[in-house]
Design a protein around this motif. Structure first.
Motif, PDB file in Angstrom:
ATOM      1  N   TRP A 119       1.957   7.048  -6.644  1.00  0.00           N
ATOM      2  CA  TRP A 119       0.885   7.947  -7.082  1.00  0.00           C
ATOM      3  C   TRP A 119       1.209   9.390  -6.712  1.00  0.00           C
ATOM      4  O   TRP A 119       1.006  10.302  -7.522  1.00  0.00           O
ATOM      5  N   GLU A 120       1.742   9.612  -5.512  1.00  0.00           N
ATOM      6  CA  GLU A 120       2.096  10.965  -5.093  1.00  0.00           C
ATOM      7  C   GLU A 120       3.223  11.533  -5.952  1.00  0.00           C
ATOM      8  O   GLU A 120       3.219  12.726  -6.289  1.00  0.00           O
ATOM      9  N   GLU A 121       4.181  10.679  -6.329  1.00  0.00           N
ATOM     10  CA  GLU A 121       5.255  11.142  -7.214  1.00  0.00           C
ATOM     11  C   GLU A 121       4.717  11.528  -8.583  1.00  0.00           C
ATOM     12  O   GLU A 121       5.171  12.508  -9.195  1.00  0.00           O
ATOM     13  N   LEU A 122       3.762  10.763  -9.073  1.00  0.00           N
ATOM     14  CA  LEU A 122       3.157  11.101 -10.373  1.00  0.00           C
ATOM     15  C   LEU A 122       2.366  12.395 -10.302  1.00  0.00           C
ATOM     16  O   LEU A 122       2.357  13.186 -11.253  1.00  0.00           O
ATOM     17  N   GLU A 123       1.692  12.621  -9.185  1.00  0.00           N
ATOM     18  CA  GLU A 123       0.935  13.854  -9.022  1.00  0.00           C
ATOM     19  C   GLU A 123       1.855  15.073  -8.988  1.00  0.00           C
ATOM     20  O   GLU A 123       1.512  16.133  -9.499  1.00  0.00           O
ATOM     21  N   ALA A 124       3.031  14.908  -8.385  1.00  0.00           N
ATOM     22  CA  ALA A 124       3.975  16.018  -8.270  1.00  0.00           C
ATOM     23  C   ALA A 124       4.982  16.053  -9.409  1.00  0.00           C
ATOM     24  O   ALA A 124       5.893  16.890  -9.403  1.00  0.00           O
ATOM     25  N   SER A 125       4.847  15.171 -10.387  1.00  0.00           N
ATOM     26  CA  SER A 125       5.829  15.063 -11.469  1.00  0.00           C
ATOM     27  C   SER A 125       5.819  16.307 -12.349  1.00  0.00           C
ATOM     28  O   SER A 125       4.781  16.927 -12.597  1.00  0.00           O
ATOM     29  N   THR A 126       6.995  16.671 -12.828  1.00  0.00           N
ATOM     30  CA  THR A 126       7.136  17.803 -13.752  1.00  0.00           C
ATOM     31  C   THR A 126       7.437  17.328 -15.173  1.00  0.00           C
ATOM     32  O   THR A 126       7.871  18.116 -16.015  1.00  0.00           O
ATOM     33  N   ALA A 172       5.414   9.646 -21.168  1.00  0.00           N
ATOM     34  CA  ALA A 172       6.844   9.353 -21.130  1.00  0.00           C
ATOM     35  C   ALA A 172       7.066   7.962 -20.543  1.00  0.00           C
ATOM     36  O   ALA A 172       6.349   7.546 -19.626  1.00  0.00           O
ATOM     37  N   PRO A 173       8.059   7.222 -21.043  1.00  0.00           N
ATOM     38  CA  PRO A 173       8.290   5.855 -20.544  1.00  0.00           C
ATOM     39  C   PRO A 173       8.496   5.792 -19.037  1.00  0.00           C
ATOM     40  O   PRO A 173       8.003   4.867 -18.381  1.00  0.00           O
ATOM     41  N   ALA A 174       9.218   6.762 -18.469  1.00  0.00           N
ATOM     42  CA  ALA A 174       9.460   6.748 -17.022  1.00  0.00           C
ATOM     43  C   ALA A 174       8.165   6.913 -16.251  1.00  0.00           C
ATOM     44  O   ALA A 174       7.948   6.263 -15.210  1.00  0.00           O
ATOM     45  N   VAL A 175       7.276   7.765 -16.758  1.00  0.00           N
ATOM     46  CA  VAL A 175       5.994   7.998 -16.089  1.00  0.00           C
ATOM     47  C   VAL A 175       5.133   6.738 -16.141  1.00  0.00           C
ATOM     48  O   VAL A 175       4.566   6.300 -15.129  1.00  0.00           O
ATOM     49  N   GLN A 176       5.030   6.149 -17.319  1.00  0.00           N
ATOM     50  CA  GLN A 176       4.195   4.959 -17.461  1.00  0.00           C
ATOM     51  C   GLN A 176       4.753   3.749 -16.713  1.00  0.00           C
ATOM     52  O   GLN A 176       4.012   2.879 -16.288  1.00  0.00           O
ATOM     53  N   GLU A 177       6.067   3.730 -16.522  1.00  0.00           N
ATOM     54  CA  GLU A 177       6.654   2.652 -15.729  1.00  0.00           C
ATOM     55  C   GLU A 177       6.235   2.781 -14.263  1.00  0.00           C
ATOM     56  O   GLU A 177       5.944   1.777 -13.591  1.00  0.00           O
ATOM     57  N   LYS A 178       6.183   4.005 -13.764  1.00  0.00           N
ATOM     58  CA  LYS A 178       5.707   4.209 -12.395  1.00  0.00           C
ATOM     59  C   LYS A 178       4.230   3.830 -12.278  1.00  0.00           C
ATOM     60  O   LYS A 178       3.809   3.257 -11.265  1.00  0.00           O
ATOM     61  N   VAL A 179       3.458   4.157 -13.290  1.00  0.00           N
ATOM     62  CA  VAL A 179       2.039   3.792 -13.278  1.00  0.00           C
ATOM     63  C   VAL A 179       1.905   2.270 -13.215  1.00  0.00           C
ATOM     64  O   VAL A 179       1.105   1.730 -12.436  1.00  0.00           O
ATOM     65  N   ARG A 180       2.698   1.570 -14.015  1.00  0.00           N
ATOM     66  CA  ARG A 180       2.623   0.111 -14.031  1.00  0.00           C
ATOM     67  C   ARG A 180       3.028  -0.481 -12.680  1.00  0.00           C
ATOM     68  O   ARG A 180       2.359  -1.388 -12.162  1.00  0.00           O
ATOM     69  N   GLN A 181       4.103   0.032 -12.107  1.00  0.00           N
ATOM     70  CA  GLN A 181       4.561  -0.478 -10.812  1.00  0.00           C
ATOM     71  C   GLN A 181       3.536  -0.196  -9.716  1.00  0.00           C
ATOM     72  O   GLN A 181       3.277  -1.054  -8.855  1.00  0.00           O
ATOM     73  N   GLY A 182       2.963   1.001  -9.735  1.00  0.00           N
ATOM     74  CA  GLY A 182       1.968   1.343  -8.725  1.00  0.00           C
ATOM     75  C   GLY A 182       0.733   0.477  -8.815  1.00  0.00           C
ATOM     76  O   GLY A 182       0.208   0.005  -7.795  1.00  0.00           O
ATOM     77  N   LEU A 183       0.244   0.248 -10.042  1.00  0.00           N
ATOM     78  CA  LEU A 183      -0.929  -0.616 -10.225  1.00  0.00           C
ATOM     79  C   LEU A 183      -0.633  -2.037  -9.775  1.00  0.00           C
ATOM     80  O   LEU A 183      -1.489  -2.695  -9.148  1.00  0.00           O
ATOM     81  N   LEU A 203       0.827  -1.200   0.000  1.00  0.00           N
ATOM     82  CA  LEU A 203       0.000   0.000   0.000  1.00  0.00           C
ATOM     83  C   LEU A 203       0.864   1.253   0.000  1.00  0.00           C
ATOM     84  O   LEU A 203       0.602   2.199  -0.755  1.00  0.00           O
ATOM     85  N   ALA A 204       1.903   1.254   0.837  1.00  0.00           N
ATOM     86  CA  ALA A 204       2.782   2.421   0.910  1.00  0.00           C
ATOM     87  C   ALA A 204       3.487   2.667  -0.419  1.00  0.00           C
ATOM     88  O   ALA A 204       3.637   3.811  -0.862  1.00  0.00           O
ATOM     89  N   LEU A 205       3.918   1.578  -1.095  1.00  0.00           N
ATOM     90  CA  LEU A 205       4.593   1.733  -2.385  1.00  0.00           C
ATOM     91  C   LEU A 205       3.652   2.308  -3.432  1.00  0.00           C
ATOM     92  O   LEU A 205       4.004   3.243  -4.169  1.00  0.00           O
ATOM     93  N   GLY A 206       2.459   1.746  -3.527  1.00  0.00           N
ATOM     94  CA  GLY A 206       1.500   2.250  -4.507  1.00  0.00           C
ATOM     95  C   GLY A 206       1.135   3.697  -4.257  1.00  0.00           C
ATOM     96  O   GLY A 206       1.041   4.502  -5.196  1.00  0.00           O
ATOM     97  N   ARG A 207       0.959   4.047  -2.991  1.00  0.00           N
ATOM     98  CA  ARG A 207       0.595   5.429  -2.675  1.00  0.00           C
ATOM     99  C   ARG A 207       1.753   6.373  -2.948  1.00  0.00           C
ATOM    100  O   ARG A 207       1.551   7.486  -3.460  1.00  0.00           O
ATOM    101  N   ARG A 208       2.982   5.962  -2.624  1.00  0.00           N
ATOM    102  CA  ARG A 208       4.139   6.817  -2.881  1.00  0.00           C
ATOM    103  C   ARG A 208       4.314   7.071  -4.381  1.00  0.00           C
ATOM    104  O   ARG A 208       4.585   8.209  -4.800  1.00  0.00           O
TER     105      ARG A 208
END
Length: 351
Positions: A23-30, A36-47, A16-21
């Motif tokens: 998501w918060e990084e994606l919300e604050a992403s610039t 972008a591949p890096a963004v979608q990789e975080k989405v995949r890991q979070g899901l 839960l902590a990993l998925g939430r972290r």
């Protein structure tokens, strides 16, 4: 319940902590692009982390429709956020070919979260009418004209949005003041419980807003898909191709045809009678209004014409037959053009 959650070990809390972290990084992403591949990789890991955590929660049966909010351990309350976080991360997927699938999946996650909150009496809200009938809480309204806006519903929706916005700001302020003590481990159980309940209430408002946006986008996607699948014939009959018409000079009689034919050798000439006969053979005009065979041709006189129109046409015919002077002038003018080039005698604007 607490023992059962502990039986899962810290692994459940870590997921839960990993998925939430993430998501918060994606919300604050610039990142300039959400694709972008890096963004979608975080989405995949979070899901992946949140889906594994949700499966573990279901296996442990942490939540039940037959229990009250007081029966849930304070440390377990945070796991109620799993469906909402899943919905938020699902919306961050950017595969356009599966956009409708992602929207419907996210909506199901948000609805599951809202239904869980309602079962435990957390927050008072009414789901939008665009969702499934199972989730609707309002009584059926009287039928109305679908082309007219429902002003009452619009006013209620606007009021609800304003109220949700105010509540969201208040909840964010409270959570900001309590987060440091909860994360540092200095908060007591009552403070921890209040902190997680405030988080759940905040995500209730977020879920309602996301469901409304999803419904609006789904309407657009359904309309687009329906337009693409509509057969070509349903868009209206196409006009038959019309054969191109070659230019020609239309004259009143054979005499004018000879005169004008000499002046314009590049264009064919045709009398009115010839033109009507040609159009009749092509099936463009009918013979209605033509005289009987053998009678003098009168193609320009429609059936049912008034006496005034007939008299006028007869007068024009007589003038054409008797006006030899006009015919002679036309011939002289044609002869003059044969011996004088175009622009002859025009000295205007010449040095």
């Amino acid at each position: 319940m607490m023992a059962e959650a502990g039986a899962g070990g810290p692994r459940l809390a870590e997921l839960l902590a990993l998925g939430r972290r993430l998501w918060e990084e994606l919300e604050a992403s610039t990142e300039p692009s959400s694709g972008a591949p890096a963004v979608q990789e975080k989405v995949r890991q979070g899901l992946d982390a949140l889906q594994r955590a949700a499966a573990m929660v279901a296996q442990l049966e942490l939540f039940s429709e037959n229990e009250e909010l007081e029966e849930i351990a304070s440390a377990d309350l945070k796991f109620m956020l799993l469906p909402a976080l899943l919905g938020a991360l699902t919306l961050k997927q950017v595969d356009l070919s599966r956009r409708r699938e992602h929207l419907e999946s996210a909506r199901e996650h948000f609805l599951r979260f809202l239904k869980l909150c309602r079962n435990y009496g957390l927050g008072s809200f009414q789901l939008s009418l665009g969702t499934s009938s199972e989730e609707g809480t309002g009584s059926p309204s009287a039928p109305r004209d679908p082309t007219q806006p429902n002003l009452v519903a619009m006013a209620m929706s606007r009021t609800a949005k304003i109220e949700r916005y105010k509540q969201k700001k208040e909840l964010e302020n409270k959570l900001a003041s309590m987060s440091s003590s909860v994360e540092s481990g200095t908060a007591d159980e009552d403070q921890i419980r209040e902190f997680y309940i405030l988080q759940i209430q905040k995500w209730i408002g977020t879920s309602l807003e996301e469901i409304e946006s999803i419904e609006q986008e789904l309407v657009i996607l359904r309309s687009r898909d329906a337009a693409r699948q509509a057969p070509a014939g349903s868009r209206g009959p196409s006009r038959p191709a019309r054969a191109p018409v070659k230019p020609f000079i239309l004259t009143r009689d054979a005499a004018q045809a000879r005169v004008f034919g000499a002046g314009y050798p590049g264009l064919p000439t045709m009398t009115v009678d010839d033109w009507y006969e040609q159009r009749r053979r092509q099936g463009v005009v009918s013979q209605q209004g033509f005289g009987e065979p053998g009678s003098p041709p009168c193609p320009s006189t429609p059936a049912g014409a008034s006496d005034e129109e007939l008299q006028k046409q007869q007068q024009e015919t007589e003038e054409e037959e008797d006006d030899e002077e006009a015919l002679q002038k036309a011939r002289d003018w044609d002869d003059w053009k044969d011996t004088h080039p175009r622009g002859y005698g025009n000295r205007h604007n010449m040095g």
